[in-house]
Design an enzyme around this catalytic site. Structure first.
Site, PDB file in Angstrom:
ATOM      1  N   TYR A 163      -7.679 -26.443 -16.979  1.00 22.61           N
ATOM      2  CA  TYR A 163      -6.933 -25.274 -17.487  1.00 22.61           C
ATOM      3  C   TYR A 163      -7.383 -24.933 -18.908  1.00 22.61           C
ATOM      4  O   TYR A 163      -7.621 -23.767 -19.240  1.00 22.61           O
ATOM      5  CB  TYR A 163      -5.438 -25.592 -17.433  1.00 22.61           C
ATOM      6  CG  TYR A 163      -4.507 -24.469 -17.839  1.00 22.61           C
ATOM      7  CD1 TYR A 163      -4.189 -23.451 -16.938  1.00 22.61           C
ATOM      8  CD2 TYR A 163      -3.917 -24.438 -19.107  1.00 22.61           C
ATOM      9  CE1 TYR A 163      -3.308 -22.430 -17.301  1.00 22.61           C
ATOM     10  CE2 TYR A 163      -3.044 -23.429 -19.473  1.00 22.61           C
ATOM     11  CZ  TYR A 163      -2.736 -22.427 -18.570  1.00 22.61           C
ATOM     12  OH  TYR A 163      -1.874 -21.410 -18.938  1.00 22.61           O
ATOM     13  N   LYS A 167      -9.137 -21.440 -20.188  1.00 16.07           N
ATOM     14  CA  LYS A 167      -8.533 -20.587 -21.220  1.00 16.07           C
ATOM     15  C   LYS A 167      -9.454 -20.455 -22.442  1.00 16.07           C
ATOM     16  O   LYS A 167      -9.541 -19.375 -23.041  1.00 16.07           O
ATOM     17  CB  LYS A 167      -7.161 -21.142 -21.625  1.00 16.07           C
ATOM     18  CG  LYS A 167      -6.095 -21.011 -20.534  1.00 16.07           C
ATOM     19  CD  LYS A 167      -5.936 -19.577 -20.077  1.00 16.07           C
ATOM     20  CE  LYS A 167      -4.696 -19.353 -19.243  1.00 16.07           C
ATOM     21  NZ  LYS A 167      -4.632 -17.974 -18.688  1.00 16.07           N
TER      22      LYS A 167
HETATM   23  P1  NAP Z   1       3.561 -17.116 -13.038  1.00 17.33           P
HETATM   24  O1  NAP Z   1       4.998 -16.757 -13.206  1.00 17.33           O
HETATM   25  O2  NAP Z   1       3.203 -18.170 -12.060  1.00 17.33           O
HETATM   26  O3  NAP Z   1       2.770 -15.755 -12.711  1.00 17.33           O
HETATM   27  C1  NAP Z   1       1.403 -15.752 -12.412  1.00 17.33           C
HETATM   28  C2  NAP Z   1       1.186 -14.808 -11.243  1.00 17.33           C
HETATM   29  O4  NAP Z   1      -0.238 -14.733 -10.969  1.00 17.33           O
HETATM   30  C3  NAP Z   1       1.857 -15.318  -9.949  1.00 17.33           C
HETATM   31  O5  NAP Z   1       2.521 -14.273  -9.281  1.00 17.33           O
HETATM   32  C4  NAP Z   1       0.665 -15.821  -9.167  1.00 17.33           C
HETATM   33  O6  NAP Z   1       0.877 -15.845  -7.778  1.00 17.33           O
HETATM   34  C5  NAP Z   1      -0.383 -14.831  -9.559  1.00 17.33           C
HETATM   35  N1  NAP Z   1      -1.717 -15.276  -9.175  1.00 17.33           N
HETATM   36  C6  NAP Z   1      -2.205 -16.545  -9.148  1.00 17.33           C
HETATM   37  N2  NAP Z   1      -3.463 -16.556  -8.712  1.00 17.33           N
HETATM   38  C7  NAP Z   1      -3.796 -15.281  -8.448  1.00 17.33           C
HETATM   39  C8  NAP Z   1      -4.963 -14.660  -7.952  1.00 17.33           C
HETATM   40  N3  NAP Z   1      -6.050 -15.381  -7.645  1.00 17.33           N
HETATM   41  N4  NAP Z   1      -4.969 -13.316  -7.781  1.00 17.33           N
HETATM   42  C9  NAP Z   1      -3.872 -12.567  -8.101  1.00 17.33           C
HETATM   43  N5  NAP Z   1      -2.718 -13.121  -8.559  1.00 17.33           N
HETATM   44  C10 NAP Z   1      -2.688 -14.454  -8.729  1.00 17.33           C
HETATM   45  O7  NAP Z   1       2.940 -17.604 -14.423  1.00 17.33           O
HETATM   46  P2  NAP Z   1       3.118 -17.029 -15.918  1.00 17.33           P
HETATM   47  O8  NAP Z   1       3.740 -18.096 -16.719  1.00 17.33           O
HETATM   48  O9  NAP Z   1       3.689 -15.666 -15.901  1.00 17.33           O
HETATM   49  O10 NAP Z   1       1.581 -16.969 -16.360  1.00 17.33           O
HETATM   50  C11 NAP Z   1       0.863 -15.742 -16.514  1.00 17.33           C
HETATM   51  C12 NAP Z   1      -0.394 -16.021 -17.306  1.00 17.33           C
HETATM   52  O11 NAP Z   1      -0.041 -16.519 -18.597  1.00 17.33           O
HETATM   53  C13 NAP Z   1      -1.310 -17.077 -16.696  1.00 17.33           C
HETATM   54  O12 NAP Z   1      -2.657 -16.728 -16.928  1.00 17.33           O
HETATM   55  C14 NAP Z   1      -0.966 -18.332 -17.479  1.00 17.33           C
HETATM   56  O13 NAP Z   1      -2.014 -19.261 -17.470  1.00 17.33           O
HETATM   57  C15 NAP Z   1      -0.714 -17.733 -18.846  1.00 17.33           C
HETATM   58  N6  NAP Z   1       0.114 -18.544 -19.741  1.00 17.33           N
HETATM   59  C16 NAP Z   1       1.367 -18.931 -19.384  1.00 17.33           C
HETATM   60  C17 NAP Z   1       2.106 -19.708 -20.269  1.00 17.33           C
HETATM   61  C18 NAP Z   1       3.504 -20.185 -19.956  1.00 17.33           C
HETATM   62  O14 NAP Z   1       4.003 -21.064 -20.662  1.00 17.33           O
HETATM   63  N7  NAP Z   1       4.177 -19.645 -18.942  1.00 17.33           N
HETATM   64  C19 NAP Z   1       1.558 -20.076 -21.502  1.00 17.33           C
HETATM   65  C20 NAP Z   1       0.277 -19.650 -21.825  1.00 17.33           C
HETATM   66  C21 NAP Z   1      -0.439 -18.869 -20.948  1.00 17.33           C
HETATM   67  P3  NAP Z   1       1.436 -17.228  -7.111  1.00 17.33           P
HETATM   68  O15 NAP Z   1       2.838 -17.377  -7.611  1.00 17.33           O
HETATM   69  O16 NAP Z   1       1.320 -16.974  -5.662  1.00 17.33           O
HETATM   70  O17 NAP Z   1       0.526 -18.318  -7.607  1.00 17.33           O
END
Ligand code: NAP
Length: 256
Positions: A163, A167
């Protein structure tokens, strides 16, 4: 209205941070394409935005698949005619279902699949979508691309080396593309959130949550709105002088 009449595509827009961005952007006047890999996620958020008085449409595609991205952009452009803002946000926190709480995977325990799936979902997808968006934005002489990084890519985190690599790769990609396309009026930047309460972080153990809170000077997880607000700024005309920058709303996790 900071995004009046702007056409936006948010990948992974069916959950968490992407959902929040879609809702906020639509409330600021944007037309929002909600991409997600699961049809019900994309549809639910598009419906939520429409019910709130906005304009949205689902676009189902696995953005780690080059052909699927090309097809999605063809559909998107057929529907809306252009793209003003791309948010490369889709992502996964883990590569295996462990049936509940997150299992810590040391680098020696990572399989080739664990590695490639993580890199493909974040880094390949960011490249594929950026390439398609630039085909429209460069000739148009305008556009904003926002890539979702993480403190995992700036400061590093233990037991998620795949991961962190994905990133950090996104951040390097952001800087290079930003320098390449600035002269065409295309603004490319990244966000590097700290830990935010979303479905991605929900399965963390109580112990892991305590570790996060004790390492976050503000003393809590962030809220999706904290990230959507940063994305709104980067998507708006106010960010025109921001080229290849990384904004990190992280509660103080790192100040670097
Ligand atoms: P989330 O609630 O799991 O939302 C991510 C969405 O992306 C989910 O609906 C997921 O579907 C979808 N997805 C995954 N793989 C995909 C693909 N190949 N094609 C299209 N859609 C896809 O997570 P989030 O926390 O909002 O995260 C959003 C972004 O922010 C990510 O890039 C994550 O790495 C980044 N981020 C998050 C955090 C945190 O603390 N939450 C911190 C730093 C960065 P599924 O549910 O089916 O997998």
């Amino acid at each position: 209205m900071r995004l009046k009449d702007k056409i936006v595509l948010v990948t992974g827009g069916g959950s968490g941070l992407g959902r929040e961005m879609g809702l906020l952007f639509a409330s600021e006047g944007a037309t929002v394409g909600v991409n997600d890999v699961r049809p019900e996620s994309a549809q639910n958020v598009a419906t939520e935005i429409t019910r709130a008085g906005g304009v949205a449409r689902p676009f189902v595609a696995d953005v780690s698949n080059s052909a699927a991205v090309k097809k999605m952009f063809a559909e998107f452009l057929a529907a809306f005619g252009t793209i003003d803002v791309l948010v490369n946000n889709a992502g996964i926190g883990r590569t295996r279902e462990t049936g509940g709480e997150v299992e810590l995977l040391g680098t020696i325990d990572l399989t080739d699949d664990d590695w490639h799936k993580m890199i493909a979902t974040h880094l390949d997808a960011t490249f594929y979508c950026t390439r398609e968006a630039l085909k429209v934005m460069i000739p148009k002489g305008a556009g904003h691309i926002i890539n979702q990084g993480s403190i995992a890519g700036t400061a590093g985190l233990p037991f998620v080396s795949n991961y962190c690599a994905a990133k950090a790769g996104i951040i390097g990609f952001t800087k290079s593309v930003a320098l390449e396309v600035a002269k065409f009026g295309v603004v490319v930047n990244a966000i590097a959130p700290g830990f935010i309460d979303t479905p991605m972080t929900a399965p963390m153990t109580a112990e892991a949550r305590e570790w996060v809170i004790s390492n976050t000077p503000i003393g809590r997880f962030g809220e999706p709105r904290d990230i959507a607000a940063a994305a709104l700024y980067l998507a708006s005309d106010d960010a025109k002088f921001m080229i290849g920058q990384v904004i990190s709303p992280n509660g103080g996790w790192t100040t670097a």
